[in-house]
Design an enzyme around this catalytic site. Structure first.
Site, PDB file in Angstrom:
ATOM      1  N   ARG A  36      46.836  52.715  34.778  1.00 19.39           N
ATOM      2  CA  ARG A  36      47.174  53.364  36.045  1.00 19.39           C
ATOM      3  C   ARG A  36      48.683  53.513  36.182  1.00 19.39           C
ATOM      4  O   ARG A  36      49.195  54.579  36.509  1.00 19.39           O
ATOM      5  CB  ARG A  36      46.650  52.539  37.229  1.00 19.39           C
ATOM      6  CG  ARG A  36      46.990  53.142  38.596  1.00 19.39           C
ATOM      7  CD  ARG A  36      46.609  52.212  39.743  1.00 19.39           C
ATOM      8  NE  ARG A  36      47.495  51.059  39.828  1.00 19.39           N
ATOM      9  CZ  ARG A  36      48.636  51.016  40.547  1.00 19.39           C
ATOM     10  NH1 ARG A  36      49.002  52.058  41.244  1.00 19.39           N
ATOM     11  NH2 ARG A  36      49.384  49.936  40.560  1.00 19.39           N
ATOM     12  N   SER A  60      42.237  60.625  40.805  1.00 20.92           N
ATOM     13  CA  SER A  60      42.892  59.454  40.208  1.00 20.92           C
ATOM     14  C   SER A  60      42.982  59.562  38.679  1.00 20.92           C
ATOM     15  O   SER A  60      43.989  59.204  38.090  1.00 20.92           O
ATOM     16  CB  SER A  60      42.134  58.177  40.565  1.00 20.92           C
ATOM     17  OG  SER A  60      42.133  57.991  41.958  1.00 20.92           O
ATOM     18  N   ARG A 117      48.297  59.134  32.531  1.00 16.76           N
ATOM     19  CA  ARG A 117      47.311  60.009  33.165  1.00 16.76           C
ATOM     20  C   ARG A 117      47.816  61.440  33.256  1.00 16.76           C
ATOM     21  O   ARG A 117      47.055  62.393  33.094  1.00 16.76           O
ATOM     22  CB  ARG A 117      46.960  59.483  34.559  1.00 16.76           C
ATOM     23  CG  ARG A 117      46.165  58.191  34.510  1.00 16.76           C
ATOM     24  CD  ARG A 117      45.795  57.757  35.900  1.00 16.76           C
ATOM     25  NE  ARG A 117      46.915  57.180  36.623  1.00 16.76           N
ATOM     26  CZ  ARG A 117      47.043  57.192  37.942  1.00 16.76           C
ATOM     27  NH1 ARG A 117      46.128  57.768  38.686  1.00 16.76           N
ATOM     28  NH2 ARG A 117      48.080  56.612  38.521  1.00 16.76           N
ATOM     29  N   HIS A 123      43.038  53.463  34.548  1.00 17.41           N
ATOM     30  CA  HIS A 123      43.067  52.241  35.363  1.00 17.41           C
ATOM     31  C   HIS A 123      42.539  51.023  34.612  1.00 17.41           C
ATOM     32  O   HIS A 123      41.831  50.193  35.169  1.00 17.41           O
ATOM     33  CB  HIS A 123      42.302  52.441  36.677  1.00 17.41           C
ATOM     34  CG  HIS A 123      42.941  53.471  37.583  1.00 17.41           C
ATOM     35  ND1 HIS A 123      43.049  54.804  37.227  1.00 17.41           N
ATOM     36  CD2 HIS A 123      43.492  53.364  38.807  1.00 17.41           C
ATOM     37  CE1 HIS A 123      43.647  55.471  38.195  1.00 17.41           C
ATOM     38  NE2 HIS A 123      43.941  54.628  39.172  1.00 17.41           N
ATOM     39  N   ASP A 141      43.764  46.226  43.779  1.00 15.18           N
ATOM     40  CA  ASP A 141      42.302  46.309  43.854  1.00 15.18           C
ATOM     41  C   ASP A 141      41.631  45.022  43.382  1.00 15.18           C
ATOM     42  O   ASP A 141      40.488  44.733  43.743  1.00 15.18           O
ATOM     43  CB  ASP A 141      41.785  47.490  43.031  1.00 15.18           C
ATOM     44  CG  ASP A 141      41.928  48.812  43.773  1.00 15.18           C
ATOM     45  OD1 ASP A 141      42.241  48.781  44.980  1.00 15.18           O
ATOM     46  OD2 ASP A 141      41.744  49.870  43.146  1.00 15.18           O
ATOM     47  N   PHE A 155      34.309  51.002  35.214  1.00 18.13           N
ATOM     48  CA  PHE A 155      33.034  51.703  35.440  1.00 18.13           C
ATOM     49  C   PHE A 155      32.625  52.528  34.221  1.00 18.13           C
ATOM     50  O   PHE A 155      31.434  52.762  33.987  1.00 18.13           O
ATOM     51  CB  PHE A 155      33.138  52.622  36.656  1.00 18.13           C
ATOM     52  CG  PHE A 155      33.694  51.944  37.880  1.00 18.13           C
ATOM     53  CD1 PHE A 155      33.147  50.747  38.327  1.00 18.13           C
ATOM     54  CD2 PHE A 155      34.769  52.473  38.567  1.00 18.13           C
ATOM     55  CE1 PHE A 155      33.668  50.099  39.441  1.00 18.13           C
ATOM     56  CE2 PHE A 155      35.292  51.836  39.683  1.00 18.13           C
ATOM     57  CZ  PHE A 155      34.746  50.645  40.119  1.00 18.13           C
ATOM     58  N   GLU A 178      27.758  56.759  37.313  1.00 14.98           N
ATOM     59  CA  GLU A 178      28.320  56.751  35.962  1.00 14.98           C
ATOM     60  C   GLU A 178      27.247  56.812  34.881  1.00 14.98           C
ATOM     61  O   GLU A 178      27.445  57.409  33.823  1.00 14.98           O
ATOM     62  CB  GLU A 178      29.196  55.507  35.757  1.00 14.98           C
ATOM     63  CG  GLU A 178      30.439  55.459  36.635  1.00 14.98           C
ATOM     64  CD  GLU A 178      30.154  55.025  38.063  1.00 14.98           C
ATOM     65  OE1 GLU A 178      29.018  54.581  38.347  1.00 14.98           O
ATOM     66  OE2 GLU A 178      31.057  55.145  38.916  1.00 14.98           O
TER      67      GLU A 178
END
Lengths: 314, 278
Positions: free
Chosen positions: A166, A36, A9, A108, A116, A82, A57
């Protein structure tokens, strides 16, 4: 092997900021996860070219399509689960069908999302994206490749999906190594078995190859960083030599890298094969490393699979 | 307010009539397609393509052009007719609607048809795309107005309301959208299938400038477009009250002709009612 771990990231953010300086046509969208996904760093530098779409989204993908249809190169980011499933029809209708320059960079992805749990662990995203015509699908093996992938997709005509994780991942490739969309790279040569990996499972393949070497087995390791278009030549060239394959991915084997490899080999070079990845199931909560072990996404399992497949060779 | 002379109004009305005739001929030739929702917005199309929009059919990709996104993609026949009457595509192509190898797909395809700004068909997506085009125009400081044509039935798609929020949040005053409020969707009257009212209040609550007009009154359509061009700081939604199947008596208000082509007898009667003898 002792790996140095780095963030994909962070490299995405670095690449975006550099592009922001040289490419005034680059626009970035996010769906309330910019801190994030790290697109917030682009937003800080180029606020006029960043649009937060909120938790919506489907609308983000449509907005991206409209921007792209007006000549912009659009990066749209959110979590992989998503970015693909939540808005698959919008990607299909408004981005892939009209072949627009929208670059979906999802973070992620995979089981390593960790605590999560299943709702947030994308194990189907590669399948969802590679089933769309016109879509290019890239799974960078490390931070360096993530950086190069962002710089490659910005110059690639048409929609692209770039899958990032992530957690920090082993630094596997070198800054000097060539990265080209649609080209796999052979990271280690060997005659006994071909190990094909994507994402952070390429590092697991390298560790497995090291272990197999101690047991007298020479494994060839392929980094299949582009899942689509699929580099058949590199795969077939290797398997002609080794006659045995193990695939490894942090994704469901039902629609991911393993399936793509099986489809090519089934038609062109049937060979003993085993797929390492998650089976047809959802994930669960836990620490990243615990989950990787629980779902068998380890170098030990890759090595075991390699030995089993080698025994099946005629 | 611009005053339009009778000659202009008559010209636009005659273009709307031509679009309606094309719709009947195209859907008859294809023996499929969507005449009802095509006839209901023919007047709006005529106003946009032959008066309101700044566009160059000879240069379809001219950067500063106004753009139209047809969110209700199934109403493609009238759209293609307007494109042909404008000069984007040859008139002779219209009869090949939905035929194998034709560039006139059942639903608009940006890749195949000059003048089509966005591929649509899966409902509820056009307004988001229009917003994206509006953001791009603002970034590039282009004068382009972005129009979007939505069906009323497709307001059931949640994405419209996501787009409603984004449009007002980013103050996209270069967007003018229409809802073709013909009160019908495939399964019946919209208020029976899924209540939309109070529709104008909903759009106002989302921060849009809302106008309600008779979508078959050419002066009202033109006046509304003039008004929305002057609004600053918010996007506009024109709720155009229309009659599904407008112009052909037996198609008016008839849900059956949402997605059904006329048979030979109906074809003859329809064209006669539209003033064309065959």
């Amino acid at each position: 092997m002792k790996w140095i771990y780095t963030s994909q990231r962070k490299e995405y953010a670095n690449a975006l900021i550099e592009l922001g300086k040289t490419r005034t046509d680059v626009v970035v969208l996010d769906a309330d996860l910019s801190s994030s996904t790290r697109t917030a760093e682009f937003a800080k530098n180029f606020p006029e070219r960043f649009f937060n779409c909120g938790i919506a989204e489907q609308n983000m993908m449509g907005t991206a399509a409209g921007l792209a249809a007006s000549g912009k190169v659009v990066f749209a980011s959110t979590f992989a689960v998503f970015a693909t499933g939540r808005c698959w029809d919008q990607i299909r209708q408004s981005i892939a069908y009209p072949n627009l320059d929208v670059k979906i960079v999802a973070t992620h992805a995979g089981i390593t999302v960790g605590g999560d749990g299943a709702s947030h662990q994308a194990l189907e995203d590669i399948g969802l994206m590679r089933s769309l015509p016109n879509m290019t699908v890239i799974v960078p093996a490390d931070g360096i490749e993530a950086y190069k992938a962002v710089n490659a997709v910005v110059n690639h005509n048409g929609p692209c999906y770039v899958r990032l994780g992530r957690a920090d991942v082993p630094m596997l490739t070198s800054v000097d190594a060539k990265f080209e969309i649609g080209k796999a790279t052979v990271l280690r040569e060997g005659d006994d078995i071909t190990l094909v990996g994507c994402g952070q499972m390429v590092a697991a393949c390298m560790d497995a190859a090291e272990e197999l070497h101690k047991r007298g087995v020479e494994a060839e390791v392929i980094n299949m960083s582009t899942i689509k278009p699929f580099d058949e030549d590199t795969l077939l060239h290797s398997v002609k030599k080794t006659s045995a394959v193990v695939t490894a991915e942090e994704h469901s084997v039902t629609t991911g890298l393993g399936s793509a490899v099986a489809a090519v080999l089934g038609e062109k070079l049937p060979s003993p094969m085993k797929m390492i990845g998650t089976p047809d199931c959802f994930g669960e909560s836990g620490e990243s490393e615990e989950l990787m072990r629980r779902y068998g996404l380890t170098s030990e399992r890759v090595a075991l699979a390699a030995e089993e497949v080698i025994r099946r060779k005629k | 307010m611009t005053l339009y002379d009778d000659k202009t109004i008559q010209l636009l009305e005659s273009k709307a009539n031509l679009i309606r005739r094309h719709v009947i001929k195209m859907t008859f030739a294809a023996q499929s397609g969507h005449p009802g929702g095509s006839l209901s917005y023919a007047d709006i199309l005529s106003a946009l393509y032959f008066q309101v929009m700044d566009h160059r059919p000879e240069d379809p990709l001219w950067e500063d052009r106004d753009r139209l996104v047809l969110s209700k993609g199934h109403a493609a026949p009238a759209y293609y007719a307007a494109l042909a009457e404008s000069g984007y595509i040859p008139m002779d192509d219209l009869i090949n609607l939905r035929k194998l190898g034709s560039h006139l797909q059942g639903h608009p395809c940006r890749q195949k048809t000059p003048g089509v700004e966005m591929s649509t068909g899966s409902l509820g997506q056009g307004l988001s795309v229009a917003n994206g085009m509006a953001l791009a125009a603002k970034l590039d400081r282009r004068p382009s107005r972005i129009f979007c044509l939505c069906g009323d039935g497709e307001m059931g798609e949640g994405q419209n309301w996501e787009a409603a929020m984004l449009g007002s949040h980013y103050k996209l005053d270069n967007v003018t959208a229409f809802i073709d409020r013909n009160m019908m969707q495939i399964d019946g009257p919209t208020e029976n299938v899924m209540s939309l009212e109070p529709l104008a209040d909903k759009w106002r609550a989302f921060g849009w400038n809302v106008l309600e007009i008779n979508g078959h009154d050419m002066r009202q359509i033109l006046d509304a477009c003039d008004k929305t061009s002057k609004v600053k700081g918010k996007p506009s939604m024109i709720i155009a009250h229309t009659v599904k199947g407008k112009g052909v008596s037996f198609m008016e208000g008839a849900v059956a002709f949402h997605g059904k082509a006329p048979n030979p007898d109906e074809y003859r009667v329809a064209l006669k009612e539209l003033g064309e003898s065959i």
